[in-house]
Design a protein around this motif. Structure first.
Motif, mmCIF file in Angstrom:
data_model
loop_
_atom_site.group_PDB
_atom_site.id
_atom_site.type_symbol
_atom_site.label_atom_id
_atom_site.label_comp_id
_atom_site.label_asym_id
_atom_site.label_seq_id
_atom_site.Cartn_x
_atom_site.Cartn_y
_atom_site.Cartn_z
ATOM 1 N N LYS A 138 0.822 -1.197 0.000
ATOM 2 C CA LYS A 138 0.000 0.000 0.000
ATOM 3 C C LYS A 138 0.864 1.257 0.000
ATOM 4 O O LYS A 138 1.974 1.261 0.522
ATOM 5 N N SER A 139 0.301 2.312 -0.582
ATOM 6 C CA SER A 139 0.950 3.612 -0.509
ATOM 7 C C SER A 139 0.797 4.167 0.898
ATOM 8 O O SER A 139 0.049 3.641 1.733
ATOM 9 N N GLU A 140 1.512 5.238 1.199
ATOM 10 C CA GLU A 140 1.456 5.822 2.545
ATOM 11 C C GLU A 140 0.057 6.292 2.896
ATOM 12 O O GLU A 140 -0.364 6.230 4.052
ATOM 13 N N LYS A 141 -0.697 6.787 1.918
ATOM 14 C CA LYS A 141 -2.064 7.247 2.182
ATOM 15 C C LYS A 141 -3.054 6.088 2.271
ATOM 16 O O LYS A 141 -4.185 6.278 2.713
ATOM 17 N N GLY A 142 -2.659 4.914 1.828
ATOM 18 C CA GLY A 142 -3.475 3.724 2.039
ATOM 19 C C GLY A 142 -4.543 3.440 1.011
ATOM 20 O O GLY A 142 -5.193 2.408 1.084
ATOM 21 N N MET A 143 -4.757 4.321 0.003
ATOM 22 C CA MET A 143 -5.807 4.082 -0.984
ATOM 23 C C MET A 143 -5.307 3.283 -2.179
ATOM 24 O O MET A 143 -6.063 2.531 -2.789
ATOM 25 N N LEU A 144 -4.039 3.444 -2.515
ATOM 26 C CA LEU A 144 -3.468 2.753 -3.659
ATOM 27 C C LEU A 144 -2.516 1.653 -3.197
ATOM 28 O O LEU A 144 -1.800 1.818 -2.207
ATOM 29 N N ALA A 145 -2.521 0.572 -3.921
ATOM 30 C CA ALA A 145 -1.595 -0.535 -3.654
ATOM 31 C C ALA A 145 -1.109 -1.083 -4.990
ATOM 32 O O ALA A 145 -1.862 -1.121 -5.965
ATOM 33 N N SER A 146 0.135 -1.456 -5.042
ATOM 34 C CA SER A 146 0.688 -2.057 -6.250
ATOM 35 C C SER A 146 1.369 -3.366 -5.885
ATOM 36 O O SER A 146 1.760 -3.570 -4.730
ATOM 37 N N GLY A 147 1.507 -4.250 -6.864
ATOM 38 C CA GLY A 147 2.132 -5.534 -6.566
ATOM 39 C C GLY A 147 2.102 -6.456 -7.763
ATOM 40 O O GLY A 147 1.972 -6.011 -8.911
ATOM 41 N N ILE A 148 2.208 -7.735 -7.501
ATOM 42 C CA ILE A 148 2.269 -8.737 -8.562
ATOM 43 C C ILE A 148 1.282 -9.863 -8.283
ATOM 44 O O ILE A 148 0.952 -10.145 -7.128
ATOM 45 N N ASP A 149 0.813 -10.478 -9.350
ATOM 46 C CA ASP A 149 0.004 -11.697 -9.298
ATOM 47 C C ASP A 149 0.749 -12.795 -10.054
ATOM 48 O O ASP A 149 1.223 -12.574 -11.170
ATOM 49 N N LEU A 150 0.824 -13.972 -9.461
ATOM 50 C CA LEU A 150 1.389 -15.143 -10.116
ATOM 51 C C LEU A 150 0.361 -16.266 -10.037
ATOM 52 O O LEU A 150 -0.213 -16.507 -8.973
ATOM 53 N N ALA A 151 0.115 -16.939 -11.151
ATOM 54 C CA ALA A 151 -0.928 -17.973 -11.166
ATOM 55 C C ALA A 151 -0.467 -19.189 -11.961
ATOM 56 O O ALA A 151 0.303 -19.076 -12.922
ATOM 57 N N TYR A 152 -0.974 -20.335 -11.547
ATOM 58 C CA TYR A 152 -0.708 -21.619 -12.209
ATOM 59 C C TYR A 152 -2.044 -22.285 -12.477
ATOM 60 O O TYR A 152 -2.890 -22.392 -11.578
ATOM 61 N N GLN A 153 -2.247 -22.727 -13.709
ATOM 62 C CA GLN A 153 -3.523 -23.326 -14.093
ATOM 63 C C GLN A 153 -3.274 -24.622 -14.850
ATOM 64 O O GLN A 153 -2.917 -24.606 -16.033
ATOM 65 N N PRO A 154 -3.415 -25.776 -14.210
ATOM 66 C CA PRO A 154 -3.186 -27.038 -14.917
ATOM 67 C C PRO A 154 -4.324 -27.351 -15.871
ATOM 68 O O PRO A 154 -5.486 -27.085 -15.586
ATOM 69 N N LEU A 155 -3.965 -27.927 -17.004
ATOM 70 C CA LEU A 155 -4.966 -28.395 -17.956
ATOM 71 C C LEU A 155 -5.108 -29.906 -17.904
ATOM 72 O O LEU A 155 -5.728 -30.512 -18.764
ATOM 73 N N GLY A 156 -4.491 -30.511 -16.886
ATOM 74 C CA GLY A 156 -4.657 -31.944 -16.705
ATOM 75 C C GLY A 156 -3.482 -32.738 -17.250
ATOM 76 O O GLY A 156 -2.761 -32.307 -18.145
ATOM 77 N N THR A 157 -3.261 -33.903 -16.668
ATOM 78 C CA THR A 157 -2.286 -34.868 -17.180
ATOM 79 C C THR A 157 -3.039 -35.893 -18.005
ATOM 80 O O THR A 157 -3.899 -36.609 -17.491
ATOM 81 N N LEU A 158 -2.738 -35.930 -19.285
ATOM 82 C CA LEU A 158 -3.427 -36.826 -20.192
ATOM 83 C C LEU A 158 -2.514 -38.007 -20.510
ATOM 84 O O LEU A 158 -1.309 -37.844 -20.665
ATOM 85 N N GLU A 159 -3.073 -39.188 -20.599
ATOM 86 C CA GLU A 159 -2.240 -40.341 -20.900
ATOM 87 C C GLU A 159 -2.998 -41.346 -21.768
ATOM 88 O O GLU A 159 -4.225 -41.386 -21.765
ATOM 89 N N SER A 160 -2.235 -42.122 -22.512
ATOM 90 C CA SER A 160 -2.817 -43.110 -23.403
ATOM 91 C C SER A 160 -1.871 -44.292 -23.527
ATOM 92 O O SER A 160 -0.650 -44.125 -23.571
ATOM 93 N N ALA A 161 -2.439 -45.501 -23.573
ATOM 94 C CA ALA A 161 -1.642 -46.705 -23.820
ATOM 95 C C ALA A 161 -1.292 -46.758 -25.298
ATOM 96 O O ALA A 161 -2.152 -46.563 -26.165
#
Length: 201
Positions: A22-45
């Motif tokens: 947050k900024s000193e006045k408390g109204m604004l905040a900055s930062g980062i987002d990190l995300a992981y989204q699996p689409l599944g483990t697919l397998e076939s014989a």
């Protein structure tokens, strides 16, 4: 002959972490987002021609999204209910890894490098709004809706293997999701520090 293997499914859910300062006045905040989204483990014989001998094996593919954003958030209230609006910009990547396994150790060693790794990336940006609800001092539950503009991502949409063990992929431009919904928990890491400052005054 080609042995069709896997087609990437639509994305469904994911997990991520956020950090805000947050900024000193408390109204604004900055930062980062990190995300992981699996689409599944697919397998076939699959069945591989091992020097004229037919050998069974398994082909696996792991497809996932990785996302990183810089975020600027406006949060004008500090009570138990804290609505906010934010804008963000960054990128998203699609990563695919394949692996072939078999009980025949000789064939396993022979095809140890037959897997493929594919990587595609694109830009995206957007805006969102949401709120935090204080459940206890310094502890909140949070929800956010976001609208996203994004470039197309070259993503692996199909994986296949030939009878002689050659792995191949089909890469196609794929439109990215235009919205997302986030829900989670958050806490104020600077709460104790703020208390010490207040006590010192």
């Amino acid at each position: 002959p080609w042995i069709p293997f896997a087609r990437a499914p639509a994305s469904t859910w994911g997990a991520g972490v956020q950090w805000r300062k947050k900024s000193e006045k408390g109204m604004l905040a900055s930062g980062i987002d990190l995300a992981y989204q699996p689409l599944g483990t697919l397998e076939s014989a699959v069945n591989i021609d091992n020097g004229g001998t037919s050998t069974d094996g398994t082909l696996r593919a792991r497809n996932q999204y990785l996302t990183a954003h810089y975020v600027l958030r406006l949060s004008p209230f500090n009570g138990w209910f804290q609505p906010f609006a934010e804008g963000f910009a960054g990128g998203r990547a699609a990563v695919l890894n394949t692996e072939f396994t078999t009980e025949d150790q000789t064939l396993q060693d022979k095809l140890s490098g037959a897997g493929v790794q594919e990587f595609g990336a694109t830009w995206n940006y957007g805006w969102g709004f949401g709120c935090r609800l204080r459940m206890a001092e310094g502890f909140y539950v949070m929800a956010r809706y976001a609208s996203i503009s994004s470039g197309e991502l070259d993503q692996v949409t199909e994986v296949s293997i030939t009878g002689d063990g050659n792995v191949a992929t089909v890469v196609e431009p794929v439109a990215m999701p235009t919205s997302s919904v986030l829900a989670g928990i958050s806490w104020d890491m600077g709460l104790k520090k703020a208390r010490r400052r207040a006590a010192g005054n």
